[in-house]
Design an enzyme around this catalytic site. Structure first.
Site, PDB file in Angstrom:
ATOM      1  CB  CYS A 188      -0.910  -0.059   1.224  1.00  0.00           C
ATOM      2  SG  CYS A 188      -1.671   1.488   1.700  1.00  0.00           S
ATOM      3  CB  CYS A 232       0.476   1.681   4.097  1.00  0.00           C
ATOM      4  SG  CYS A 232      -1.259   1.205   4.008  1.00  0.00           S
TER       5      CYS A 232
END
Length: 105
Positions: A30, A33
């Site tokens: 991600c 993230c």
């Protein structure tokens, strides 16, 4: 460095903590993230001894992500006395996370 939180240690580390707990739900693939990760690590250093700051990899640990309805990552949840008290979805500036912890100290 933020603490590694897993399904196995979640209850002990998060729900039974006598300090506020911030948990970053994330995954290695991600992009957003990876932007939040260094911020969470900074917050972890800043609040050492005052709050528990950890990261939970949702790919490896799905039980509590499902329990708390984490559908988008990054999602940062803040707990106090075992109760969910704050939820932040997406990338946020550091002060968003520190303010959430400060409100509980």
């Amino acid at each position: 460095m933020a603490l590694e939180i897993t399904d196995a240690n979640f209850e002990e580390t998060v729900l039974k903590s006598d300090k506020p707990v911030l948990v970053d739900f994330w995954a290695a693939w991600c992009g957003p993230c990876r932007m939040v990760g260094p911020i969470i690590d900074e917050v972890s250093k800043d609040y050492e001894g005052k709050a528990v700051v950890g990261k939970l990899d949702v790919d490896a640990n799905q039980e509590f992500a499902a329990k708390y309805g984490v559908r988008n990552i990054p999602t940062v949840l803040v707990f106090k006395d075992g109760e969910l008290v704050n939820r932040q979805v997406g990338v946020s500036p550091k002060n968003t996370y520190t303010d959430a912890i400060d409100a509980l100290l």
